[in-house]
Scaffold this motif. Structure first.
Motif, PDB file in Angstrom:
ATOM      1  N   LEU A   1      64.188 -29.524  59.712  1.00 15.00           N
ATOM      2  CA  LEU A   1      64.826 -28.352  60.307  1.00 15.00           C
ATOM      3  C   LEU A   1      65.810 -27.693  59.344  1.00 15.00           C
ATOM      4  CD1 LEU A   1      65.485 -29.549  63.970  1.00 15.00           C
ATOM      5  CD2 LEU A   1      63.891 -27.769  63.230  1.00 15.00           C
ATOM      6  N   GLU A   2      66.585 -28.517  58.668  1.00 16.22           N
ATOM      7  CA  GLU A   2      67.572 -27.958  57.741  1.00 16.22           C
ATOM      8  C   GLU A   2      66.896 -27.220  56.591  1.00 16.22           C
ATOM      9  OE1 GLU A   2      71.951 -28.529  56.366  1.00 16.22           O
ATOM     10  OE2 GLU A   2      70.965 -30.256  57.269  1.00 16.22           O
ATOM     11  N   ALA A   3      65.834 -27.816  56.049  1.00 22.70           N
ATOM     12  CA  ALA A   3      65.101 -27.149  54.969  1.00 22.70           C
ATOM     13  C   ALA A   3      64.457 -25.864  55.480  1.00 22.70           C
ATOM     14  CB  ALA A   3      64.040 -28.088  54.405  1.00 22.70           C
ATOM     15  N   THR A   4      63.931 -25.891  56.699  1.00 24.56           N
ATOM     16  CA  THR A   4      63.256 -24.729  57.273  1.00 24.56           C
ATOM     17  C   THR A   4      64.169 -23.513  57.341  1.00 24.56           C
ATOM     18  OG1 THR A   4      61.693 -26.031  58.589  1.00 24.56           O
ATOM     19  CG2 THR A   4      62.194 -23.820  59.380  1.00 24.56           C
ATOM     20  N   ILE A   5      65.379 -23.692  57.855  1.00 22.49           N
ATOM     21  CA  ILE A   5      66.266 -22.540  58.002  1.00 22.49           C
ATOM     22  C   ILE A   5      66.851 -22.111  56.658  1.00 22.49           C
ATOM     23  CG2 ILE A   5      68.316 -23.927  58.567  1.00 22.49           C
ATOM     24  CD1 ILE A   5      67.253 -20.435  59.956  1.00 22.49           C
ATOM     25  N   ASN A   6      67.129 -23.067  55.770  1.00 26.53           N
ATOM     26  CA  ASN A   6      67.635 -22.706  54.443  1.00 26.53           C
ATOM     27  C   ASN A   6      66.583 -21.925  53.647  1.00 26.53           C
ATOM     28  OD1 ASN A   6      70.096 -23.895  54.909  1.00 26.53           O
ATOM     29  ND2 ASN A   6      69.647 -25.766  53.761  1.00 26.53           N
ATOM     30  N   GLU A   7      65.326 -22.310  53.798  1.00 22.76           N
ATOM     31  CA  GLU A   7      64.244 -21.615  53.088  1.00 22.76           C
ATOM     32  C   GLU A   7      64.127 -20.167  53.561  1.00 22.76           C
ATOM     33  OE1 GLU A   7      61.548 -25.662  52.421  1.00 22.76           O
ATOM     34  OE2 GLU A   7      61.088 -24.265  54.050  1.00 22.76           O
ATOM     35  N   LEU A   8      64.292 -19.947  54.859  1.00 25.61           N
ATOM     36  CA  LEU A   8      64.202 -18.582  55.377  1.00 25.61           C
ATOM     37  C   LEU A   8      65.330 -17.712  54.829  1.00 25.61           C
ATOM     38  CD1 LEU A   8      62.988 -16.445  57.230  1.00 25.61           C
ATOM     39  CD2 LEU A   8      64.425 -17.344  59.080  1.00 25.61           C
ATOM     40  N   TRP A   9      66.555 -18.214  54.883  1.00 24.71           N
ATOM     41  CA  TRP A   9      67.682 -17.444  54.349  1.00 24.71           C
ATOM     42  C   TRP A   9      67.522 -17.192  52.853  1.00 24.71           C
ATOM     43  CZ3 TRP A   9      71.668 -15.062  56.862  1.00 24.71           C
ATOM     44  CH2 TRP A   9      71.852 -15.370  58.207  1.00 24.71           C
ATOM     45  N   ALA A  10      67.060 -18.201  52.114  1.00 25.48           N
ATOM     46  CA  ALA A  10      66.873 -18.052  50.668  1.00 25.48           C
ATOM     47  C   ALA A  10      65.764 -17.051  50.353  1.00 25.48           C
ATOM     48  CB  ALA A  10      66.565 -19.409  50.036  1.00 25.48           C
ATOM     49  N   ASP A  11      64.693 -17.065  51.152  1.00 26.10           N
ATOM     50  CA  ASP A  11      63.611 -16.089  50.942  1.00 26.10           C
ATOM     51  C   ASP A  11      64.135 -14.664  51.102  1.00 26.10           C
ATOM     52  OD1 ASP A  11      61.704 -17.977  50.392  1.00 26.10           O
ATOM     53  OD2 ASP A  11      60.690 -17.861  52.329  1.00 26.10           O
ATOM     54  N   CYS A  12      64.988 -14.460  52.094  1.00 26.77           N
ATOM     55  CA  CYS A  12      65.585 -13.139  52.278  1.00 26.77           C
ATOM     56  C   CYS A  12      66.478 -12.773  51.097  1.00 26.77           C
ATOM     57  CB  CYS A  12      66.396 -13.100  53.570  1.00 26.77           C
ATOM     58  SG  CYS A  12      65.401 -13.177  55.074  1.00 26.77           S
ATOM     59  N   SER A  13      67.242 -13.731  50.630  1.00 27.02           N
ATOM     60  CA  SER A  13      68.168 -13.489  49.527  1.00 27.02           C
ATOM     61  C   SER A  13      67.449 -13.128  48.233  1.00 27.02           C
ATOM     62  CB  SER A  13      69.034 -14.733  49.294  1.00 27.02           C
ATOM     63  OG  SER A  13      69.858 -14.578  48.164  1.00 27.02           O
ATOM     64  N   GLU A  14      66.326 -13.791  47.996  1.00 26.38           N
ATOM     65  CA  GLU A  14      65.619 -13.603  46.728  1.00 26.38           C
ATOM     66  C   GLU A  14      64.396 -12.704  46.842  1.00 26.38           C
ATOM     67  OE1 GLU A  14      64.902 -17.507  45.065  1.00 26.38           O
ATOM     68  OE2 GLU A  14      66.800 -18.220  45.911  1.00 26.38           O
ATOM     69  N   GLY A  15      64.148 -12.199  48.039  1.00 22.11           N
ATOM     70  CA  GLY A  15      63.008 -11.309  48.233  1.00 22.11           C
ATOM     71  C   GLY A  15      61.674 -12.000  48.042  1.00 22.11           C
ATOM     72  N   PHE A  16      61.640 -13.304  48.288  1.00 24.25           N
ATOM     73  CA  PHE A  16      60.409 -14.051  48.100  1.00 24.25           C
ATOM     74  C   PHE A  16      59.542 -13.943  49.353  1.00 24.25           C
ATOM     75  CE2 PHE A  16      57.622 -17.667  47.476  1.00 24.25           C
ATOM     76  CZ  PHE A  16      57.386 -17.610  46.108  1.00 24.25           C
ATOM     77  N   ASP A  17      58.226 -13.933  49.146  1.00 19.54           N
ATOM     78  CA  ASP A  17      57.262 -13.810  50.241  1.00 19.54           C
ATOM     79  C   ASP A  17      57.587 -12.584  51.091  1.00 19.54           C
ATOM     80  OD1 ASP A  17      55.169 -14.336  51.888  1.00 19.54           O
ATOM     81  OD2 ASP A  17      55.948 -16.192  52.736  1.00 19.54           O
ATOM     82  N   PRO A  18      57.607 -11.392  50.448  1.00 17.92           N
ATOM     83  CA  PRO A  18      58.034 -10.174  51.148  1.00 17.92           C
ATOM     84  C   PRO A  18      57.156  -9.809  52.341  1.00 17.92           C
ATOM     85  CG  PRO A  18      57.021  -9.641  49.038  1.00 17.92           C
ATOM     86  CD  PRO A  18      57.224 -11.122  49.053  1.00 17.92           C
ATOM     87  N   VAL A  19      55.864 -10.126  52.281  1.00 12.65           N
ATOM     88  CA  VAL A  19      54.975  -9.789  53.390  1.00 12.65           C
ATOM     89  C   VAL A  19      55.375 -10.545  54.652  1.00 12.65           C
ATOM     90  CG1 VAL A  19      52.595  -9.881  54.227  1.00 12.65           C
ATOM     91  CG2 VAL A  19      53.055  -9.241  51.847  1.00 12.65           C
TER      92      VAL A  19
ATOM     93  N   ALA B   1      70.767  -7.743  55.283  1.00 14.33           N
ATOM     94  CA  ALA B   1      72.057  -8.308  55.689  1.00 14.33           C
ATOM     95  C   ALA B   1      72.033  -9.825  55.542  1.00 14.33           C
ATOM     96  CB  ALA B   1      72.375  -7.916  57.129  1.00 14.33           C
ATOM     97  N   MET B   2      70.904 -10.424  55.880  1.00 12.43           N
ATOM     98  CA  MET B   2      70.757 -11.873  55.708  1.00 12.43           C
ATOM     99  C   MET B   2      70.878 -12.244  54.236  1.00 12.43           C
ATOM    100  SD  MET B   2      67.693 -12.813  58.403  1.00 12.43           S
ATOM    101  CE  MET B   2      67.718 -14.572  57.972  1.00 12.43           C
ATOM    102  N   ALA B   3      70.267 -11.436  53.386  1.00 11.89           N
ATOM    103  CA  ALA B   3      70.327 -11.691  51.941  1.00 11.89           C
ATOM    104  C   ALA B   3      71.764 -11.654  51.434  1.00 11.89           C
ATOM    105  CB  ALA B   3      69.474 -10.661  51.199  1.00 11.89           C
ATOM    106  N   THR B   4      72.502 -10.644  51.867  1.00  9.51           N
ATOM    107  CA  THR B   4      73.892 -10.499  51.432  1.00  9.51           C
ATOM    108  C   THR B   4      74.741 -11.668  51.914  1.00  9.51           C
ATOM    109  OG1 THR B   4      73.713  -8.090  51.459  1.00  9.51           O
ATOM    110  CG2 THR B   4      75.932  -9.031  51.520  1.00  9.51           C
ATOM    111  N   LEU B   5      74.562 -12.045  53.165  1.00  7.17           N
ATOM    112  CA  LEU B   5      75.335 -13.157  53.716  1.00  7.17           C
ATOM    113  C   LEU B   5      75.046 -14.452  52.980  1.00  7.17           C
ATOM    114  CD1 LEU B   5      75.185 -12.541  57.565  1.00  7.17           C
ATOM    115  CD2 LEU B   5      77.240 -12.613  56.134  1.00  7.17           C
ATOM    116  N   TRP B   6      73.790 -14.691  52.655  1.00  4.63           N
ATOM    117  CA  TRP B   6      73.415 -15.941  51.983  1.00  4.63           C
ATOM    118  C   TRP B   6      74.008 -16.011  50.580  1.00  4.63           C
ATOM    119  CZ3 TRP B   6      71.934 -20.365  53.743  1.00  4.63           C
ATOM    120  CH2 TRP B   6      71.324 -21.312  52.910  1.00  4.63           C
ATOM    121  N   ARG B   7      74.093 -14.856  49.916  1.00  9.89           N
ATOM    122  CA  ARG B   7      74.584 -14.829  48.535  1.00  9.89           C
ATOM    123  C   ARG B   7      76.108 -14.832  48.447  1.00  9.89           C
ATOM    124  NH1 ARG B   7      70.324 -10.878  47.690  1.00  9.89           N
ATOM    125  NH2 ARG B   7      71.878  -9.215  47.984  1.00  9.89           N
ATOM    126  N   LYS B   8      76.775 -14.193  49.401  1.00 12.00           N
ATOM    127  CA  LYS B   8      78.183 -13.905  49.192  1.00 12.00           C
ATOM    128  C   LYS B   8      79.144 -14.514  50.202  1.00 12.00           C
ATOM    129  CE  LYS B   8      77.226  -9.467  46.947  1.00 12.00           C
ATOM    130  NZ  LYS B   8      77.506  -8.009  46.952  1.00 12.00           N
TER     131      LYS B   8
END
Length: 233
Positions: free
Chosen positions: A66-84, A94-101
């Protein structure tokens, strides 16, 4: 004239799938061992060690999934990975900004799930029912095992139970799964009867049910969907 060129390749590994695979494997192994082992039989000693190891590992890895699952989603948003996959998220920027900053990475796992739904204006997961309640208990149990502190556990004969000394897991976990069959009358509910195949299977199923509910509410596909038949989840 020499012409030199280079190719840059990148890849991304989702450890959540690995954790889920292992949690399912260990819970299923515990379920296979429990009926064929005999407590007190020297021939079962190694099997009993393996059984306990499988149960505890499955509990820990179910939470790790579960922890990896939610961290992966936030990180994907932050890095623009798997855009589709993430393009349907209303507020992925907004998720990307929050994860980074922000200090989001230090938030609890459940807070990260809740905030992802809130930011994207999706209904939250009810805290008063399952799967939230099961996962909250699963996390509590994992924490008790990882940050273990010795404690006196009382075990009473039938009809003489003192509610004031009843263990918190006795109150909260009893009835949620089959108790460890490799225990007897003298074994307390926690940890002896809790740490059985029933608990391991419950842990994995509860984690997957919570993740399923989250992605359904978010309107996003889950990356572990293709593993269901293989892992039995």
């Amino acid at each position: 004239m020499d012409i030199k060129s280079s190719i840059s390749m990148s890849s991304r590994h989702y450890l959540s799938v690995t954790h889920l695979s292992a949690a399912a494997l260990f819970s299923q192994r515990a379920a296979m061992l429990e009926p064929v082992l005999t407590l007190g039989d020297s021939a079962s000693n190694e099997g009993l060690r393996e059984h306990t190891a499988c149960v505890i590992t499955s509990i820990m890895l179910s939470v790790a999934f579960l922890e990896a699952t939610i961290n992966e989603l936030w990180a994907d948003c932050s890095e623009g990975f798997d855009p589709v996959r993430i393009e349907g998220l209303q507020n992925r920027e907004a998720m990307a900004t929050l994860w980074r900053k922000s200090s989001l990475k230090r938030s609890t796992m459940l807070e990260k799930f809740e905030l992802a739904l809130e930011l994207n204006e999706k209904p939250g997961i009810s805290k008063d029912t399952n799967p939230y309640q099961d996962v909250k208990l699963l996390i509590d149990l994992r924490n008790a095992l990882v940050h273990y502190e010795p404690e006196t556990v009382f075990n009473f004969s039938c009809g003489n139970k003192d509610k004031s000394t009843e263990h918190k897991f006795d109150k909260k976990l009893r009835g949620r799964f089959e108790p460890n069959r490799l225990t007897g009358f003298g074994n307390p509910f926690y940890p002896d009867k809790v740490l059985g195949a029933g608990c391991a299977l419950w842990a994995t199923a509860s984690a997957v049910a919570f993740a399923d509910t989250f992605f359904e509410k978010l309107g996003l596909s889950c990356i572990y969907a293709h593993t269901r038949s293989t892992y039995g989840v």
